[in-house]
Design a protein around this motif. Sequence first.
Motif, PDB file in Angstrom:
ATOM      1  N   ASN A 165     -67.933  36.570  -3.791  1.00  0.00           N
ATOM      2  CA  ASN A 165     -68.243  37.874  -4.378  1.00  0.00           C
ATOM      3  C   ASN A 165     -67.143  38.426  -5.270  1.00  0.00           C
ATOM      4  OD1 ASN A 165     -70.921  38.789  -3.156  1.00  0.00           O
ATOM      5  ND2 ASN A 165     -69.791  38.193  -1.321  1.00  0.00           N
ATOM      6  N   ARG A 166     -65.915  37.965  -5.086  1.00  0.00           N
ATOM      7  CA  ARG A 166     -64.810  38.583  -5.819  1.00  0.00           C
ATOM      8  C   ARG A 166     -64.062  37.615  -6.727  1.00  0.00           C
ATOM      9  NH1 ARG A 166     -63.635  43.627  -3.558  1.00  0.00           N
ATOM     10  NH2 ARG A 166     -61.579  43.583  -4.544  1.00  0.00           N
ATOM     11  N   ILE A 167     -64.226  36.319  -6.524  1.00  0.00           N
ATOM     12  CA  ILE A 167     -63.451  35.361  -7.319  1.00  0.00           C
ATOM     13  C   ILE A 167     -64.350  34.426  -8.118  1.00  0.00           C
ATOM     14  CG2 ILE A 167     -61.743  33.498  -7.238  1.00  0.00           C
ATOM     15  CD1 ILE A 167     -60.648  34.733  -4.675  1.00  0.00           C
ATOM     16  N   ALA A 168     -65.258  33.729  -7.418  1.00  0.00           N
ATOM     17  CA  ALA A 168     -66.066  32.691  -8.074  1.00  0.00           C
ATOM     18  C   ALA A 168     -67.486  32.763  -7.544  1.00  0.00           C
ATOM     19  CB  ALA A 168     -65.458  31.307  -7.837  1.00  0.00           C
ATOM     20  N   SER A 169     -68.382  33.340  -8.305  1.00  0.00           N
ATOM     21  CA  SER A 169     -69.768  33.478  -7.876  1.00  0.00           C
ATOM     22  C   SER A 169     -70.403  32.103  -7.660  1.00  0.00           C
ATOM     23  CB  SER A 169     -70.569  34.244  -8.939  1.00  0.00           C
ATOM     24  OG  SER A 169     -71.923  34.355  -8.565  1.00  0.00           O
ATOM     25  N   GLY A 236     -53.059  27.137  -8.716  1.00  0.00           N
ATOM     26  CA  GLY A 236     -52.793  26.540 -10.020  1.00  0.00           C
ATOM     27  C   GLY A 236     -53.092  25.055 -10.050  1.00  0.00           C
ATOM     28  N   PRO A 237     -52.534  24.349 -11.026  1.00  0.00           N
ATOM     29  CA  PRO A 237     -52.778  22.905 -11.158  1.00  0.00           C
ATOM     30  C   PRO A 237     -52.381  22.096  -9.916  1.00  0.00           C
ATOM     31  CG  PRO A 237     -51.788  23.771 -13.165  1.00  0.00           C
ATOM     32  CD  PRO A 237     -51.733  24.871 -12.167  1.00  0.00           C
ATOM     33  N   LEU A 238     -51.239  22.452  -9.317  1.00  0.00           N
ATOM     34  CA  LEU A 238     -50.832  21.752  -8.097  1.00  0.00           C
ATOM     35  C   LEU A 238     -51.815  22.000  -6.963  1.00  0.00           C
ATOM     36  CD1 LEU A 238     -46.936  22.062  -7.836  1.00  0.00           C
ATOM     37  CD2 LEU A 238     -48.301  19.993  -8.101  1.00  0.00           C
ATOM     38  N   GLY A 239     -52.376  23.196  -6.916  1.00  0.00           N
ATOM     39  CA  GLY A 239     -53.365  23.501  -5.893  1.00  0.00           C
ATOM     40  C   GLY A 239     -54.601  22.624  -6.023  1.00  0.00           C
ATOM     41  N   ILE A 240     -55.013  22.350  -7.261  1.00  0.00           N
ATOM     42  CA  ILE A 240     -56.165  21.470  -7.480  1.00  0.00           C
ATOM     43  C   ILE A 240     -55.838  20.050  -7.039  1.00  0.00           C
ATOM     44  CG2 ILE A 240     -57.656  20.455  -9.238  1.00  0.00           C
ATOM     45  CD1 ILE A 240     -57.358  23.046 -10.831  1.00  0.00           C
ATOM     46  N   VAL A 241     -54.637  19.588  -7.395  1.00  0.00           N
ATOM     47  CA  VAL A 241     -54.231  18.228  -7.009  1.00  0.00           C
ATOM     48  C   VAL A 241     -54.209  18.080  -5.499  1.00  0.00           C
ATOM     49  CG1 VAL A 241     -52.331  16.570  -7.028  1.00  0.00           C
ATOM     50  CG2 VAL A 241     -52.926  17.811  -9.122  1.00  0.00           C
ATOM     51  N   PHE A 242     -53.582  19.033  -4.820  1.00  0.00           N
ATOM     52  CA  PHE A 242     -53.502  18.941  -3.365  1.00  0.00           C
ATOM     53  C   PHE A 242     -54.852  19.206  -2.709  1.00  0.00           C
ATOM     54  CE2 PHE A 242     -48.940  19.242  -4.131  1.00  0.00           C
ATOM     55  CZ  PHE A 242     -48.453  18.348  -3.198  1.00  0.00           C
ATOM     56  N   LEU A 293     -63.745  24.836  -1.328  1.00  0.00           N
ATOM     57  CA  LEU A 293     -63.764  26.262  -1.648  1.00  0.00           C
ATOM     58  C   LEU A 293     -62.497  26.662  -2.392  1.00  0.00           C
ATOM     59  CD1 LEU A 293     -65.691  28.685  -1.082  1.00  0.00           C
ATOM     60  CD2 LEU A 293     -64.212  29.253   0.849  1.00  0.00           C
ATOM     61  N   ARG A 294     -61.369  26.114  -1.977  1.00  0.00           N
ATOM     62  CA  ARG A 294     -60.099  26.440  -2.637  1.00  0.00           C
ATOM     63  C   ARG A 294     -60.092  25.933  -4.082  1.00  0.00           C
ATOM     64  NH1 ARG A 294     -55.332  27.691  -0.487  1.00  0.00           N
ATOM     65  NH2 ARG A 294     -55.998  26.973   1.567  1.00  0.00           N
ATOM     66  N   ILE A 295     -60.546  24.696  -4.278  1.00  0.00           N
ATOM     67  CA  ILE A 295     -60.544  24.131  -5.637  1.00  0.00           C
ATOM     68  C   ILE A 295     -61.461  24.938  -6.554  1.00  0.00           C
ATOM     69  CG2 ILE A 295     -61.272  22.132  -6.991  1.00  0.00           C
ATOM     70  CD1 ILE A 295     -60.351  20.347  -4.736  1.00  0.00           C
ATOM     71  N   ILE A 296     -62.657  25.274  -6.071  1.00  0.00           N
ATOM     72  CA  ILE A 296     -63.598  26.041  -6.874  1.00  0.00           C
ATOM     73  C   ILE A 296     -63.027  27.418  -7.210  1.00  0.00           C
ATOM     74  CG2 ILE A 296     -65.877  27.120  -6.884  1.00  0.00           C
ATOM     75  CD1 ILE A 296     -66.762  24.773  -5.032  1.00  0.00           C
ATOM     76  N   ALA A 297     -62.376  28.051  -6.237  1.00  0.00           N
ATOM     77  CA  ALA A 297     -61.775  29.356  -6.480  1.00  0.00           C
ATOM     78  C   ALA A 297     -60.687  29.265  -7.548  1.00  0.00           C
ATOM     79  CB  ALA A 297     -61.204  29.928  -5.186  1.00  0.00           C
ATOM     80  N   ILE A 298     -59.884  28.210  -7.503  1.00  0.00           N
ATOM     81  CA  ILE A 298     -58.809  28.053  -8.504  1.00  0.00           C
ATOM     82  C   ILE A 298     -59.410  27.805  -9.876  1.00  0.00           C
ATOM     83  CG2 ILE A 298     -56.898  26.581  -9.227  1.00  0.00           C
ATOM     84  CD1 ILE A 298     -56.315  26.070  -6.268  1.00  0.00           C
ATOM     85  N   LEU A 299     -60.399  26.927  -9.955  1.00  0.00           N
ATOM     86  CA  LEU A 299     -60.978  26.584 -11.263  1.00  0.00           C
ATOM     87  C   LEU A 299     -61.685  27.776 -11.889  1.00  0.00           C
ATOM     88  CD1 LEU A 299     -62.447  23.035 -10.511  1.00  0.00           C
ATOM     89  CD2 LEU A 299     -60.463  23.590 -11.921  1.00  0.00           C
ATOM     90  N   GLN A 300     -62.513  28.473 -11.127  1.00  0.00           N
ATOM     91  CA  GLN A 300     -63.256  29.591 -11.690  1.00  0.00           C
ATOM     92  C   GLN A 300     -62.414  30.862 -11.790  1.00  0.00           C
ATOM     93  OE1 GLN A 300     -67.246  30.279 -10.312  1.00  0.00           O
ATOM     94  NE2 GLN A 300     -67.576  28.120  -9.808  1.00  0.00           N
ATOM     95  N   GLY A 301     -61.396  30.960 -10.949  1.00  0.00           N
ATOM     96  CA  GLY A 301     -60.529  32.134 -11.018  1.00  0.00           C
ATOM     97  C   GLY A 301     -59.670  32.169 -12.251  1.00  0.00           C
TER      98      GLY A 301
END
Length: 303
Positions: A165-169, A236-242, A293-301
């Motif tokens: 609801n607040r970051i990535a619909s 960030g980018p490191l978050g996506i990698v991990f 969920l974390r990756i999607i939030a980073i990408l769409q955020g």
Amino acid sequence: MRSSNPVFSRRGFSRDNGYAGFNTAPQAGGAAVGTQGNPYAQPQAGSPYAQNPYAQNPYAQQDLQYGAPPQAPATTGRMTLDDVLMRTGATLGTLIVTAALAWALLPVDDANISRSYGIGIGAALIGMVLAFVQSFKRKASPALILTYAAFEGVFLGVISSIVDNRIASGAAMQAVLGTMAVFAAVLVAYKAGWIRVNRRFVGFVMAAALGFILLMAVNLLFAVFGGGDGLGFRSGPLGIVFGVIGILLGACFLALDFKQVEDGIAYGAPREEAWLAAFGLTLTLVWIYMEFLRIIAILQGDD
């Protein structure tokens, strides 16, 4: 068979040589190869059947004569695939119901987000404690496992609602679909023999998971005491990698879960072990879902 997950100790890995009968199979004319490390192997020394190996099965001698592999006693107390599916369905069902209730009843608007987030974190901590308790118990406790699933569901419902609801619909549904895709892919690969769960595989996965968890713990400490995103491993980018590494580790643990279920059925594990299988599968699926969920939030955020 002890409970399994990417955080806590794997079930069956503390027996003798450190493995629970991986890469072993029932052999004709005798006990399974590597039965010393297999928690489901038939007992030998000190067993009431040690003097008469055919006491449990009056047809065992005939089976050996014709080269047939020994079979687990046909009793209603043995774990079956249906038992695992039913217990896993009950555990995941409890988690999904409480997640849906938390999503619906705990609003995440500006006026209520702090309270809802606090409830979610509290539920996560309670779920973690329950998971630790079950992980160290010698036997499965269905009530404990279902209670863990209920609290874990509250946490997932709150976190998913905040992200969605607040970051990535649409992030929650995408994470669910991604988790289902990983589960199906690993199951197909395992059944097709593309993934071989042997001692080398187990050792690699456990070492990689330990390093990953320690690194995330260090990052969390820096975030708590230093503020911000810590070392930046979860954003960030490191978050996506991990995050991708976390999903791959979760997929590997799914393969270990499938092997443990297969071994438990093959060696006639008690029926209550099906609850431990359900517990382990639930933990692993939650792990994979959270990484998606974390990756999607980073990408769409970042859009």
